[in-house]
Write an enzyme that holds these catalytic residues in place. Sequence first.
Site, PDB file in Angstrom:
ATOM      1  N   HIS A 117       5.567 -28.138 -36.134  1.00 10.66           N
ATOM      2  CA  HIS A 117       6.478 -29.106 -36.881  1.00 10.66           C
ATOM      3  C   HIS A 117       7.720 -29.181 -36.462  1.00 10.66           C
ATOM      4  O   HIS A 117       7.810 -28.603 -35.463  1.00 10.66           O
ATOM      5  CB  HIS A 117       6.858 -27.567 -38.239  1.00 10.66           C
ATOM      6  CG  HIS A 117       8.206 -27.728 -39.144  1.00 10.66           C
ATOM      7  ND1 HIS A 117       7.883 -28.805 -39.970  1.00 10.66           N
ATOM      8  CD2 HIS A 117       9.436 -28.039 -39.289  1.00 10.66           C
ATOM      9  CE1 HIS A 117       9.500 -29.068 -40.821  1.00 10.66           C
ATOM     10  NE2 HIS A 117       9.907 -29.042 -39.346  1.00 10.66           N
ATOM     11  N   ASN A 163      -0.216 -24.883 -38.049  1.00 14.88           N
ATOM     12  CA  ASN A 163       0.462 -26.329 -38.324  1.00 14.88           C
ATOM     13  C   ASN A 163       2.087 -26.067 -36.489  1.00 14.88           C
ATOM     14  O   ASN A 163       2.406 -25.359 -36.293  1.00 14.88           O
ATOM     15  CB  ASN A 163       1.438 -25.953 -39.632  1.00 14.88           C
ATOM     16  CG  ASN A 163       2.594 -27.249 -39.686  1.00 14.88           C
ATOM     17  OD1 ASN A 163       1.743 -28.502 -39.819  1.00 14.88           O
ATOM     18  ND2 ASN A 163       3.635 -26.944 -40.280  1.00 14.88           N
ATOM     19  N   MET A 223       0.385 -33.360 -44.130  1.00  9.66           N
ATOM     20  CA  MET A 223       1.529 -34.312 -44.985  1.00  9.66           C
ATOM     21  C   MET A 223       1.173 -32.987 -46.254  1.00  9.66           C
ATOM     22  O   MET A 223       1.428 -34.181 -47.273  1.00  9.66           O
ATOM     23  CB  MET A 223       2.225 -35.353 -44.941  1.00  9.66           C
ATOM     24  CG  MET A 223       2.393 -35.985 -43.394  1.00  9.66           C
ATOM     25  SD  MET A 223       3.364 -34.640 -42.390  1.00  9.66           S
ATOM     26  CE  MET A 223       5.140 -35.063 -42.982  1.00  9.66           C
ATOM     27  N   ARG A 224       0.451 -32.190 -46.523  1.00 11.50           N
ATOM     28  CA  ARG A 224       0.061 -31.480 -47.988  1.00 11.50           C
ATOM     29  C   ARG A 224      -0.012 -30.450 -47.887  1.00 11.50           C
ATOM     30  O   ARG A 224       0.075 -29.274 -46.385  1.00 11.50           O
ATOM     31  CB  ARG A 224      -1.175 -32.143 -47.790  1.00 11.50           C
ATOM     32  CG  ARG A 224      -2.142 -31.918 -49.516  1.00 11.50           C
ATOM     33  CD  ARG A 224      -3.718 -32.950 -49.432  1.00 11.50           C
ATOM     34  NE  ARG A 224      -3.240 -34.546 -49.559  1.00 11.50           N
ATOM     35  CZ  ARG A 224      -2.441 -34.972 -50.077  1.00 11.50           C
ATOM     36  NH1 ARG A 224      -2.500 -34.334 -51.581  1.00 11.50           N
ATOM     37  NH2 ARG A 224      -2.436 -36.583 -50.692  1.00 11.50           N
ATOM     38  N   GLY A 264      -1.745 -39.931 -35.849  1.00 11.06           N
ATOM     39  CA  GLY A 264      -2.651 -38.892 -34.758  1.00 11.06           C
ATOM     40  C   GLY A 264      -2.490 -38.881 -33.694  1.00 11.06           C
ATOM     41  O   GLY A 264      -2.799 -38.058 -32.808  1.00 11.06           O
ATOM     42  N   SER A 265      -0.802 -38.433 -33.428  1.00 10.46           N
ATOM     43  CA  SER A 265      -0.543 -38.961 -31.911  1.00 10.46           C
ATOM     44  C   SER A 265      -1.092 -37.454 -31.047  1.00 10.46           C
ATOM     45  O   SER A 265      -0.962 -36.773 -30.394  1.00 10.46           O
ATOM     46  CB  SER A 265       0.984 -39.339 -31.469  1.00 10.46           C
ATOM     47  OG  SER A 265       1.942 -38.269 -31.896  1.00 10.46           O
TER      48      SER A 265
END
Length: 187
Positions: free
Chosen positions: A106, A104, A87-88, A12-13
Amino acid sequence: KARAAVFASGTGSNFQAIMETDDLSCDVVLLVCDQSGAAVIEKAEKLGVPTFVCDPKEHGSRIDYERVLLEKLYESDVSWVFLAGYMRIVGPTLLGEFSARIINIHPSLLPDFPGLDAIGQAYEAGVDSTGVTVHYIDDGIDTGPIIAQEEVPVYPDDTKEQLTERIQQVEHTLYPQVIRQLLEYEE
Ligand code: GAR
């Protein structure tokens, strides 16, 4: 102001960096987490952000699981979703309702190194630069339209940990900045 949810699975950073940004141009009103015990849950509790922990294994299918999430998003009056280390794969149930409103982050310069452990992939490939991408979600894996990218150098004597640290520092400024710009004109 738009109301947003952050989805996260781990440390959660990025969630923390988003929450610590003044003038974000939206209110993060919910943390959704698919891993009970993930460190991000405690971070949210400390920050006073309501959390919704939902284990996909307790629901029969991706469709059922995502229906539960959707219901929670509507209940919380959320109109944007920011994936931050979630991660889903996002399936059609969520995408159908939130398309163009799910983004998102990445840790690579997409289309290079999609999928899991992008930093490790770049490190093993021996590239001399990699980076960070913020993109819209579509039904592929890390294939949606790119909103912003920033390059990060890889130095010859880097350890994977040093590279990870350098990439995450860039994430922590790039993601809030993109969110601010994207939602600036939202009601
Ligand atoms: C971040 O580096 C994020 O880019 C990556 O997971 C990390 C989560 O860190 N996401 C992906 O690899 C998505 N495919 P955090 O939990 O400390 O924010």
